[in-house]
Design a protein around this motif. Structure first.
Motif, PDB file in Angstrom:
ATOM      1  N   ALA A 219       5.615 -51.286 -22.472  1.00  0.00           N
ATOM      2  CA  ALA A 219       5.609 -50.721 -21.122  1.00  0.00           C
ATOM      3  C   ALA A 219       6.981 -50.996 -20.504  1.00  0.00           C
ATOM      4  CB  ALA A 219       4.487 -51.331 -20.274  1.00  0.00           C
ATOM      5  N   ALA A 220       7.151 -50.557 -19.272  1.00  0.00           N
ATOM      6  CA  ALA A 220       8.383 -50.854 -18.532  1.00  0.00           C
ATOM      7  C   ALA A 220       8.043 -50.946 -17.059  1.00  0.00           C
ATOM      8  CB  ALA A 220       9.437 -49.776 -18.774  1.00  0.00           C
ATOM      9  N   VAL A 221       8.824 -51.717 -16.344  1.00  0.00           N
ATOM     10  CA  VAL A 221       8.623 -51.899 -14.908  1.00  0.00           C
ATOM     11  C   VAL A 221       9.932 -51.595 -14.195  1.00  0.00           C
ATOM     12  CG1 VAL A 221       9.157 -54.369 -14.949  1.00  0.00           C
ATOM     13  CG2 VAL A 221       7.683 -53.450 -13.147  1.00  0.00           C
ATOM     14  N   SER A 222       9.830 -51.002 -13.005  1.00  0.00           N
ATOM     15  CA  SER A 222      11.044 -50.579 -12.300  1.00  0.00           C
ATOM     16  C   SER A 222      10.965 -50.885 -10.810  1.00  0.00           C
ATOM     17  CB  SER A 222      11.254 -49.069 -12.476  1.00  0.00           C
ATOM     18  OG  SER A 222      10.312 -48.339 -11.690  1.00  0.00           O
ATOM     19  N   VAL A 223      12.113 -50.805 -10.176  1.00  0.00           N
ATOM     20  CA  VAL A 223      12.212 -50.852  -8.714  1.00  0.00           C
ATOM     21  C   VAL A 223      13.022 -49.639  -8.269  1.00  0.00           C
ATOM     22  CG1 VAL A 223      13.163 -52.071  -6.720  1.00  0.00           C
ATOM     23  CG2 VAL A 223      12.026 -53.358  -8.544  1.00  0.00           C
ATOM     24  N   SER A 224      12.455 -48.863  -7.349  1.00  0.00           N
ATOM     25  CA  SER A 224      13.125 -47.670  -6.824  1.00  0.00           C
ATOM     26  C   SER A 224      13.396 -47.852  -5.341  1.00  0.00           C
ATOM     27  CB  SER A 224      12.243 -46.424  -7.024  1.00  0.00           C
ATOM     28  OG  SER A 224      11.981 -46.197  -8.382  1.00  0.00           O
ATOM     29  N   PHE A 225      14.545 -47.346  -4.891  1.00  0.00           N
ATOM     30  CA  PHE A 225      14.870 -47.451  -3.472  1.00  0.00           C
ATOM     31  C   PHE A 225      15.801 -46.312  -3.078  1.00  0.00           C
ATOM     32  CE2 PHE A 225      17.380 -50.235  -6.096  1.00  0.00           C
ATOM     33  CZ  PHE A 225      18.688 -50.075  -5.678  1.00  0.00           C
ATOM     34  N   LEU A 226      15.849 -46.042  -1.797  1.00  0.00           N
ATOM     35  CA  LEU A 226      16.665 -44.951  -1.278  1.00  0.00           C
ATOM     36  C   LEU A 226      18.140 -45.342  -1.295  1.00  0.00           C
ATOM     37  CD1 LEU A 226      14.373 -43.867   1.687  1.00  0.00           C
ATOM     38  CD2 LEU A 226      14.522 -42.863  -0.586  1.00  0.00           C
ATOM     39  N   THR A 227      18.988 -44.377  -1.549  1.00  0.00           N
ATOM     40  CA  THR A 227      20.414 -44.673  -1.735  1.00  0.00           C
ATOM     41  C   THR A 227      21.064 -45.250  -0.482  1.00  0.00           C
ATOM     42  OG1 THR A 227      20.876 -42.343  -1.237  1.00  0.00           O
ATOM     43  CG2 THR A 227      20.749 -42.964  -3.556  1.00  0.00           C
ATOM     44  N   PHE A 228      20.532 -44.913   0.694  1.00  0.00           N
ATOM     45  CA  PHE A 228      21.180 -45.435   1.900  1.00  0.00           C
ATOM     46  C   PHE A 228      20.944 -46.946   2.052  1.00  0.00           C
ATOM     47  CE2 PHE A 228      17.005 -44.592   3.842  1.00  0.00           C
ATOM     48  CZ  PHE A 228      16.832 -45.692   4.655  1.00  0.00           C
ATOM     49  N   ARG A 229      19.999 -47.498   1.270  1.00  0.00           N
ATOM     50  CA  ARG A 229      19.798 -48.944   1.283  1.00  0.00           C
ATOM     51  C   ARG A 229      20.461 -49.610   0.075  1.00  0.00           C
ATOM     52  NH1 ARG A 229      14.299 -47.928   3.331  1.00  0.00           N
ATOM     53  NH2 ARG A 229      13.365 -48.247   1.269  1.00  0.00           N
ATOM     54  N   SER A 230      21.204 -48.837  -0.694  1.00  0.00           N
ATOM     55  CA  SER A 230      21.842 -49.365  -1.896  1.00  0.00           C
ATOM     56  C   SER A 230      23.154 -50.064  -1.540  1.00  0.00           C
ATOM     57  CB  SER A 230      22.103 -48.233  -2.893  1.00  0.00           C
ATOM     58  OG  SER A 230      22.734 -48.720  -4.049  1.00  0.00           O
ATOM     59  N   THR A 231      23.143 -51.370  -1.629  1.00  0.00           N
ATOM     60  CA  THR A 231      24.336 -52.191  -1.424  1.00  0.00           C
ATOM     61  C   THR A 231      24.493 -53.097  -2.643  1.00  0.00           C
ATOM     62  OG1 THR A 231      23.101 -53.999  -0.371  1.00  0.00           O
ATOM     63  CG2 THR A 231      23.919 -52.214   1.074  1.00  0.00           C
ATOM     64  N   PRO A 232      25.660 -53.678  -2.859  1.00  0.00           N
ATOM     65  CA  PRO A 232      25.822 -54.608  -3.989  1.00  0.00           C
ATOM     66  C   PRO A 232      24.803 -55.749  -3.937  1.00  0.00           C
ATOM     67  CG  PRO A 232      27.963 -53.974  -3.141  1.00  0.00           C
ATOM     68  CD  PRO A 232      26.952 -53.411  -2.182  1.00  0.00           C
ATOM     69  N   GLU A 233      24.522 -56.242  -2.732  1.00  0.00           N
ATOM     70  CA  GLU A 233      23.565 -57.336  -2.586  1.00  0.00           C
ATOM     71  C   GLU A 233      22.154 -56.877  -2.963  1.00  0.00           C
ATOM     72  OE1 GLU A 233      25.710 -56.349  -0.260  1.00  0.00           O
ATOM     73  OE2 GLU A 233      27.156 -58.004  -0.411  1.00  0.00           O
ATOM     74  N   LYS A 234      21.759 -55.693  -2.495  1.00  0.00           N
ATOM     75  CA  LYS A 234      20.432 -55.169  -2.809  1.00  0.00           C
ATOM     76  C   LYS A 234      20.285 -54.952  -4.311  1.00  0.00           C
ATOM     77  CE  LYS A 234      17.406 -53.482  -0.688  1.00  0.00           C
ATOM     78  NZ  LYS A 234      16.050 -53.947  -0.307  1.00  0.00           N
ATOM     79  N   GLU A 235      21.287 -54.343  -4.932  1.00  0.00           N
ATOM     80  CA  GLU A 235      21.203 -54.065  -6.365  1.00  0.00           C
ATOM     81  C   GLU A 235      21.141 -55.355  -7.179  1.00  0.00           C
ATOM     82  OE1 GLU A 235      24.220 -51.333  -7.550  1.00  0.00           O
ATOM     83  OE2 GLU A 235      23.618 -49.800  -6.108  1.00  0.00           O
ATOM     84  N   ARG A 236      21.884 -56.364  -6.767  1.00  0.00           N
ATOM     85  CA  ARG A 236      21.851 -57.645  -7.470  1.00  0.00           C
ATOM     86  C   ARG A 236      20.464 -58.280  -7.336  1.00  0.00           C
ATOM     87  NH1 ARG A 236      25.854 -59.642  -5.313  1.00  0.00           N
ATOM     88  NH2 ARG A 236      24.893 -60.866  -3.649  1.00  0.00           N
ATOM     89  N   LEU A 237      19.877 -58.223  -6.149  1.00  0.00           N
ATOM     90  CA  LEU A 237      18.553 -58.781  -5.923  1.00  0.00           C
ATOM     91  C   LEU A 237      17.498 -58.056  -6.768  1.00  0.00           C
ATOM     92  CD1 LEU A 237      16.608 -60.640  -4.411  1.00  0.00           C
ATOM     93  CD2 LEU A 237      16.560 -58.961  -2.542  1.00  0.00           C
ATOM     94  N   VAL A 238      17.605 -56.742  -6.833  1.00  0.00           N
ATOM     95  CA  VAL A 238      16.654 -55.947  -7.616  1.00  0.00           C
ATOM     96  C   VAL A 238      16.758 -56.310  -9.098  1.00  0.00           C
ATOM     97  CG1 VAL A 238      16.168 -53.610  -8.465  1.00  0.00           C
ATOM     98  CG2 VAL A 238      16.478 -54.017  -6.017  1.00  0.00           C
ATOM     99  N   ARG A 239      17.969 -56.378  -9.618  1.00  0.00           N
ATOM    100  CA  ARG A 239      18.151 -56.701 -11.038  1.00  0.00           C
ATOM    101  C   ARG A 239      17.620 -58.098 -11.353  1.00  0.00           C
ATOM    102  NH1 ARG A 239      23.300 -54.175 -10.159  1.00  0.00           N
ATOM    103  NH2 ARG A 239      24.251 -56.250  -9.984  1.00  0.00           N
ATOM    104  N   GLU A 240      17.924 -59.054 -10.494  1.00  0.00           N
ATOM    105  CA  GLU A 240      17.459 -60.426 -10.723  1.00  0.00           C
ATOM    106  C   GLU A 240      15.933 -60.503 -10.678  1.00  0.00           C
ATOM    107  OE1 GLU A 240      19.452 -62.629  -7.708  1.00  0.00           O
ATOM    108  OE2 GLU A 240      21.360 -62.752  -8.792  1.00  0.00           O
TER     109      GLU A 240
END
Length: 262
Positions: A219-240
């Motif tokens: 299986a696979a699990v993901s996190v999706s979010f709107l691009t206007f909330r995409s910041t380096p901090e947000k992306e790092r938090l999502v990946r972690e």
């Protein structure tokens, strides 16, 4: 057995499943016979007896006032039979809830269904503006981060055979070059995180990780979010958050010996 050697689907059985899968994506609003006929490109004369039988067996509900069909209680009973005694999905959903608490974005779970992604679980974001998606929906695997994560469990030759060099396009950013897709998948196999930016839906980006048991992706699990909330901090938090959940789920899968059977 090669994919090309697989037996062809039984047409009547496939039509019944097409009806149920489509109604599942329509939710409570359902659809009329005419709408279903147009969506499935099937004559009403062939769909009507199928719907009549499914409604009689409670797998489909007919609102006689509106003439709209929707999923019935019979499908719920089947779903309960599937999950009875199985804790795999429940445990994964708990890990997904932890992801959402951490990054406050929508988390989704999926399995691979041929060349498409089948969504089987979701935990919604608490954000007022968020991604709208449906359990039971299917999307082309090449256009989604979940799909790329799932495809990482296949060999390159299997992926080439699956798509036959024809990749779907959902947006202008969708990957339609098979070698480009394979390059991303090879990176995921080496421990990378799958990603897509507006490849399936405009203004939406997504990260995903495969879930493995015994070295095989189940299986696979993901996190999706709107691009206007995409910041380096947000992306790092999502990946972690995804990597942490991946390790937890895979450890439980190995210890308890579960996989998601579908």
């Amino acid at each position: 057995m090669e994919l090309d050697d697989m037996p062809k689907q039984h047409r009547s059985t496939a039509r019944v499943l097409d009806v149920l899968e489509y109604l599942a994506t329509e939710g409570q609003k359902g659809c009329t016979l005419s709408e279903l006929s147009a969506a499935l490109n099937a004559p009403k004369s062939s769909l009507f007896p199928i719907l009549h039988t499914l409604a009689d067996r409670k797998y489909v509900y007919l609102d006689k006032g509106t003439g709209r069909y929707s999923i019935g209680i019979g499908t719920y009973a089947l779903g309960r039979a599937f999950t009875a005694g199985r804790d795999a999905l429940e445990l994964i959903l708990k890990a997904m809830e932890a992801i959402v608490r951490s990054c406050e974005e929508t988390c989704q779970l999926a399995v691979l269904d041929k060349e498409k992604v089948l969504y089987i679980g979701k935990v919604d974001s608490p954000q007022a503006i968020r991604l709208v998606s449906s359990v039971g929906a299917r999307l082309p695997a090449n256009c989604t981060a979940l799909g790329k994560a799932l495809l990482s469990g296949l060999k390159d030759e299997e992926i080439l055979l699956l798509f036959k060099d024809r990749l779907c396009r959902m947006t202008d950013r969708s990957i339609t070059d098979i070698q480009h897709l394979l390059a991303q998948i090879r990176a995921i196999r080496k421990g990378g995180i799958a990603w897509e930016h507006e490849e399936s839906t405009d203004h939406v980006c997504c990260y995903a990780v495969p879930l493995r048991k015994g070295g095989k992706v189940f299986a696979a699990v993901s996190v999706s979010f709107l691009t206007f909330r995409s910041t380096p901090e947000k992306e790092r938090l999502v990946r972690e958050s995804l990597v942490k959940a991946q390790a937890e789920i895979e450890q439980i899968a190995e210890e308890r010996g579960f996989v998601l059977k579908y």
